[in-house]
Motif scaffolding. Structure first.
Motif, PDB file in Angstrom:
ATOM      1  N   ALA A   7      -2.592   3.459  -6.284  1.00 12.88           N
ATOM      2  CA  ALA A   7      -1.411   2.910  -6.969  1.00 12.88           C
ATOM      3  C   ALA A   7      -0.733   1.859  -6.105  1.00 12.88           C
ATOM      4  O   ALA A   7      -0.323   0.794  -6.603  1.00 12.88           O
ATOM      5  N   LEU A   8      -0.633   2.149  -4.806  1.00 17.25           N
ATOM      6  CA  LEU A   8       0.005   1.193  -3.897  1.00 17.25           C
ATOM      7  C   LEU A   8      -0.830  -0.080  -3.789  1.00 17.25           C
ATOM      8  O   LEU A   8      -0.293  -1.202  -3.790  1.00 17.25           O
ATOM      9  N   ALA A   9      -2.146   0.081  -3.719  1.00 13.40           N
ATOM     10  CA  ALA A   9      -3.024  -1.086  -3.613  1.00 13.40           C
ATOM     11  C   ALA A   9      -2.909  -1.973  -4.858  1.00 13.40           C
ATOM     12  O   ALA A   9      -2.909  -3.208  -4.762  1.00 13.40           O
ATOM     13  N   LEU A  10      -2.787  -1.340  -6.005  1.00 13.25           N
ATOM     14  CA  LEU A  10      -2.691  -2.125  -7.243  1.00 13.25           C
ATOM     15  C   LEU A  10      -1.343  -2.840  -7.355  1.00 13.25           C
ATOM     16  O   LEU A  10      -1.207  -3.828  -8.071  1.00 13.25           O
ATOM     17  N   ASP A  11      -0.334  -2.314  -6.636  1.00 18.71           N
ATOM     18  CA  ASP A  11       0.941  -3.034  -6.560  1.00 18.71           C
ATOM     19  C   ASP A  11       0.781  -4.327  -5.758  1.00 18.71           C
ATOM     20  O   ASP A  11       1.497  -5.299  -5.979  1.00 18.71           O
ATOM     21  N   SER A  46       5.463   1.976  -8.766  1.00 19.71           N
ATOM     22  CA  SER A  46       6.063   3.291  -8.485  1.00 19.71           C
ATOM     23  C   SER A  46       5.749   3.754  -7.068  1.00 19.71           C
ATOM     24  O   SER A  46       6.605   4.354  -6.396  1.00 19.71           O
ATOM     25  N   ALA A  47       4.537   3.491  -6.591  1.00 23.00           N
ATOM     26  CA  ALA A  47       4.192   3.904  -5.224  1.00 23.00           C
ATOM     27  C   ALA A  47       4.982   3.088  -4.206  1.00 23.00           C
ATOM     28  O   ALA A  47       5.464   3.621  -3.195  1.00 23.00           O
ATOM     29  N   THR A  48       5.128   1.804  -4.486  1.00 25.72           N
ATOM     30  CA  THR A  48       5.919   0.946  -3.588  1.00 25.72           C
ATOM     31  C   THR A  48       7.362   1.443  -3.535  1.00 25.72           C
ATOM     32  O   THR A  48       7.954   1.567  -2.455  1.00 25.72           O
ATOM     33  N   ASP A  49       7.911   1.720  -4.706  1.00 28.60           N
ATOM     34  CA  ASP A  49       9.294   2.233  -4.751  1.00 28.60           C
ATOM     35  C   ASP A  49       9.405   3.570  -4.032  1.00 28.60           C
ATOM     36  O   ASP A  49      10.380   3.824  -3.312  1.00 28.60           O
ATOM     37  N   ALA A  50       8.423   4.430  -4.257  1.00 28.69           N
ATOM     38  CA  ALA A  50       8.483   5.762  -3.646  1.00 28.69           C
ATOM     39  C   ALA A  50       8.484   5.656  -2.124  1.00 28.69           C
ATOM     40  O   ALA A  50       9.188   6.402  -1.440  1.00 28.69           O
ATOM     41  N   LEU A  51       7.723   4.734  -1.589  1.00 23.50           N
ATOM     42  CA  LEU A  51       7.689   4.570  -0.131  1.00 23.50           C
ATOM     43  C   LEU A  51       8.988   4.000   0.413  1.00 23.50           C
ATOM     44  O   LEU A  51       9.404   4.320   1.526  1.00 23.50           O
ATOM     45  N   GLY A  52       9.617   3.180  -0.397  1.00 20.09           N
ATOM     46  CA  GLY A  52      10.805   2.472   0.092  1.00 20.09           C
ATOM     47  C   GLY A  52      12.110   3.197  -0.151  1.00 20.09           C
ATOM     48  O   GLY A  52      13.155   2.780   0.345  1.00 20.09           O
ATOM     49  N   GLN A  53      12.056   4.270  -0.921  1.00 25.06           N
ATOM     50  CA  GLN A  53      13.302   4.952  -1.273  1.00 25.06           C
ATOM     51  C   GLN A  53      13.267   6.399  -0.796  1.00 25.06           C
ATOM     52  O   GLN A  53      12.218   7.038  -0.811  1.00 25.06           O
TER      53      GLN A  53
END
Lengths: 400, 476
Positions: free
Chosen positions: B266-270, B301-308
């Motif tokens: 998911a993060l890679a696809l971001d 969503s993965a990017t947000d999850a890592l950043g929040q």
């Protein structure tokens, strides 16, 4: 057409145990103690009692199911004995059963007794009860302070009162009850507490600190009721008779917590029960007519909001009225004169009858150091459950 | 090239991030504090592999109804209860649905994904992990709690699978038996050397060959590392030059076990652009290798999850949440919460799916009752199902209850008013700051409702959480 309960039933005798941590007393002991006083006060033989109602709310730490424990403890022979439970309105429900039986003409003399033995739980606070197997799948297991603390935030949002002002108003609620409890020989907590101590107490459920919460107690209270005619026939003087003027109960049907119009800052069941009770009792101006109020002060915010729901304070003015001393013992509407749930104690099944006992004492000039002047009507109020899902009772007593 | 393509991929992390430097400092006396670098994601007491998988799955699934749901985890809370079935109930999917639970290896999710990609139907693969480890071990610091979900189906998606390879090797880097319950580790140098030579290099080489690519053709790699430095060694031997997103995830949130490759995908696809290639690996007793060509964008969503999130700086609270500290909560915690199986069967679908009902007068209520709460209702009525999990809500009343037992005090609960008129008294979760005010917006999270500690059973329901999470970047 129904004519209501006004003046059809009188309190023939009442009894009350000392409330508190009664480590050496069983539920049976408490029931016998309260009943013995009531029987002597009524001036009758036990055999004159034709029916009895038992109020006991928390069966798992008390006496178990059914009314048999009352019949057994008092050896009530061959009469109907019924147990009722309606959360914190349980004691009042027991009285209502007895009063209705007499008013209906089914019996001449009936007994109501409430008892609770909470200190045998082994921990502080109320036992945590299941809400039913299906409800347990989604309803929160909030504590009693937690469920009533909900009123505070909603109240502030509705009336725009600051956190600090509301805390001070709530603190005065408790301060006043501690002052009064010190004058009640049978009260659980008999020590005055200053405002700073109340305001700085450890938090239990925001914004309720330790002194915003009533404790839990052991205790029993008892009433023997009959008709005015029977009381007179038993030799009671007319001026000594305290009549039931109104008994109203209102129960949630889901409107508050499931329909979407309630703002959480008041208890509608209390408002409805109060309106009906005033009508039943013929009271047109409650602020002027109610001489003493014993309301369900399980938490300071509850008492504060209740005074508005009863129409004794205007909406949004409760905190300021408390701070102005309106509900102090020397105020316009003395409340919790015996210390209330907060200091007299809260053995759940007995509390409604304890309130009636104090009003009875005030109306018969037997309140000792707490005696008020010129009391014509006394009001009692119970609030069971939680503000969003409650049982509320309002009863009014006065001279015939 | 696989028949199915990736339609969506999503990641979920719990709110809390334990700062590993706290453990290094607090455990310095013992020498068991670990490296002290980075943070790990910590599930709330009311989160487990299932609840987190549901959170990732609801992001991935959107409004779609897949033909199959697979739940993948090595830390499933139940041995013989279908978690995939509960994922489906939580998402209010129809009962007639292919469901499958898979575990037994941290490759569970990638193996399930390979099978789903080779099929022709639509499928959701949801992976969640909340792995237990004992205090003082490498794993309790290295692990992270989290979830990932990916949906696949025919036709164009956001990524096309070019090649898959599976290598089996009974390499025991860590091993967890049902009797022990927590992992036992092998020597790190042995693990790294053998993971490189016997697992990853053969797998990745074969996958690249199958896809007709070289290592340099890969733009982003998602390669879980059993030991730090594994990827660096693998890259040297396979020609991979891409950054490994698992290193970033492990540093910020920990090793997410079976969920790691899905979260990483998911993060890679971001981050990847259309046309770029992504290599995703699952590791555990061998490896799964999947090579994708990116054809669309991730949902962030993965990017947000890592950043929040919110930083957790208490070692004892972390150990308590991780199940590595036994606290005696006293008699008030002795609540009998035995669940009735018949009650659960009767009401569970509406509870897990947060399904209320719209009555004949248009009012929405939860739960449905024979006679609606609408004041002018005169008798029983039929309801139209209304799922409340995504309906905006706001706080109508709330408190922080410090008397009621909860494993992570205080206990927040209150009345929530939903935008569609429904209102429900419910618990709150993920409150780290001040008590929310009346009127604040909330969102729903699927959580453990109650733990029957006597019988080790748990029930699930939805809780209200703050609408947004704080940024970890701002928090520093």
């Amino acid at each position: 057409m129904a004519t209501g309960i006004k003046d059809k039933v009188v309190l023939l005798g009442m009894g009350l145990t000392e409330f508190g941590e009664r480590w050496n007393m069983s539920s049976d002991d408490l029931m016998v103690e309260a009943f013995t006083e009531a029987l002597a006060d009524a001036g009758i033989e036990k055999s004159a009692i034709e029916a009895a109602w038992l109020g006991a709310a928390l069966d798992d730490v008390n006496i178990g199911n059914s009314a048999i424990p009352l019949a057994t403890a008092l050896r009530l022979q061959n009469i109907p004995v019924t147990r009722v439970e309606n959360m914190c309105a349980t004691g009042t429900e027991a009285l209502r059963g007895a009063v209705y039986a007499v008013a209906a003409g089914a019996v001449d003399v009936a007994l109501a007794l409430g008892v609770e033995k909470l200190k045998d739980t082994g921990f502080g606070g109320l036992p945590i009860k299941t809400k039913g197997l299906a409800n347990d799948l989604w309803m929160p297991y909030g504590s009693a302070p937690g469920t009533f603390a909900q009123l505070a935030g909603a109240y502030r949002a509705r009336h725009g009162i600051s956190y600090e002002d509301l805390k001070r108003g709530m603190a005065h609620v408790s301060w006043k009850s501690h002052q009064n409890g010190a004058l009640a020989p049978k009260a659980h907590l008999r020590k005055p507490v200053d405002m700073d101590t109340i305001l700085n107490a450890p938090m239990i459920a925001d914004p309720l600190g330790l002194y915003d919460c009533c404790g839990v107690s052991d205790g029993a209270a008892c009433a023997i009721v009959t008709t005015p005619e029977k009381a007179r026939a038993l030799g009671k003087a007319l001026e000594d008779l305290v009549a039931v003027k109104a008994m109203q109960i209102c129960t949630s049907h889901g409107w508050e917590n499931a329909y979407g119009e309630w703002d959480g800052a008041s208890v509608r069941n209390t408002q409805i029960a109060a309106r009906r009770a005033y009508d039943e009792a013929g009271i047109r101006n409650q602020k002027a007519d109610i001489g003493v109020a014993e309301v369900h002060d399980c938490f300071s915010i509850t008492e504060l909001v209740t005074m508005e729901d009863l129409g004794l304070s205007d909406a949004g003015r409760g905190a300021y009225d408390f701070l102005d001393g309106v509900y102090d013992r020397d105020g316009a509407i003395p409340a919790q004169v015996d210390g209330g749930l907060k200091c007299f104690g809260h053995p759940v099944g007995a509390s409604g009858l304890r309130m009636a006992y104090e009003v009875y004492a005030q109306l018969t000039d037997r309140a000792g150091q707490r005696q008020l002047r010129d009391v014509n009507f006394g009001l009692t109020h119970n609030l069971g459950g939680q503000p969003s899902n409650s049982v509320s009772s309002v009863s009014i007593f006065g001279r015939l | 090239m696989s028949a199915n393509s990736v339609k969506t991929a999503s990641g979920y992390l719990p709110l809390l991030r334990f700062d590993r430097s706290v453990a290094r400092k607090e455990l310095r006396w013992s020498g068991l504090g670990g490296s002290g670098k980075g943070r790990r994601a910590v599930a709330g007491w009311d989160e487990d592999a299932l609840t987190m998988a549901v959170e990732a799955a609801r992001l991935a699934i959107g409004e779609a109804t897949p033909e199959g749901v697979t739940f993948a985890s090595t830390s499933s809370p139940f041995v013989d209860r279908s978690m995939a079935g509960l994922v489906a109930e939580a998402l209010h999917l129809p009962p007639a649905l292919a469901t499958q639970d898979t575990g037994g290896s941290r490759r569970a999710a990638t193996s399930a994904l390979i099978r789903a990609l080779s099929g022709t139907g639509t499928e959701l693969v949801a992976a969640g992990e909340k792995r237990r480890a004992t205090a003082g071990t490498t794993q309790i610091m290295a692990f992270g709690d989290g979830a990932g979900a990916v949906s696949v189906g025919p036709g164009a998606g956001i990524a096309t699978c070019l090649a898959t390879v599976t290598i089996n090797a009974d390499l025991l880097d860590i091993v967890t038996t049902t009797e022990r319950g927590t992992p036992y580790e092998s020597e790190a140098r042995f693990v790294r050397d053998e993971a490189v030579s016997e697992v990853y290099v053969p797998g990745i080489t074969a996958a690249l060959d199958k896809a007709g690519l070289t290592g340099a053709d890969i733009a982003l790699a998602v390669v879980p590392e059993p030991v730090g430095g594994t990827y660096r060694a693998v890259a040297k031997l396979t020609g991979l030059t891409a950054p490994n997103l698992c290193e970033e995830i492990a540093a910020a949130a920990g090793d997410l076990g079976a969920a790691m490759p899905i979260f990483g995908l998911a993060l890679a696809l971001d981050r990847a652009k259309p046309g770029e290639r992504v290599l995703v690996a699952g590791f555990g007793n061998g490896c799964d290798i999947l090579v994708f060509e990116v054809t669309g964008a991730g949902d962030r969503s993965a990017t947000d999850a890592l950043g929040q999130g919110a930083v957790l700086s208490s070692l004892s609270r972390f150990l308590n949440l991780a199940g590595a500290l036994v606290l005696d909560w006293g008699p008030r915690a002795e609540v009998n919460q035995k669940v009735s199986a018949s009650t659960l069967l009767r009401h569970g679908r509406d509870m897990h799916g947060f399904v209320g009902g719209r009555d004949a007068g248009g009012n929405v209520q939860f739960p449905k009752t024979p006679v609606p709460v609408r004041p002018d209702a005169t008798g029983p009525e039929a309801y139209e199902d209304v799922v409340l999990r995504d309906v905006p809500g706001r706080v109508a009343s709330i408190t922080a209850d410090r008397l009621n037992f909860t494993p992570d005090p205080p206990f927040y609960f209150g009345l929530v008013q939903f935008e569609n008129g429904a209102r429900v008294t419910m618990e709150h979760c993920d409150v780290e700051g001040p008590t929310p005010e009346v009127g604040e917006s909330v969102r729903m999270r699927f959580r453990i409702k109650a733990m029957d500690r006597q019988r080790q059973f748990r029930t699930y329901f939805w809780k209200a959480a703050p609408l947004t999470r704080p940024s970890l970047t701002e928090e520093g």
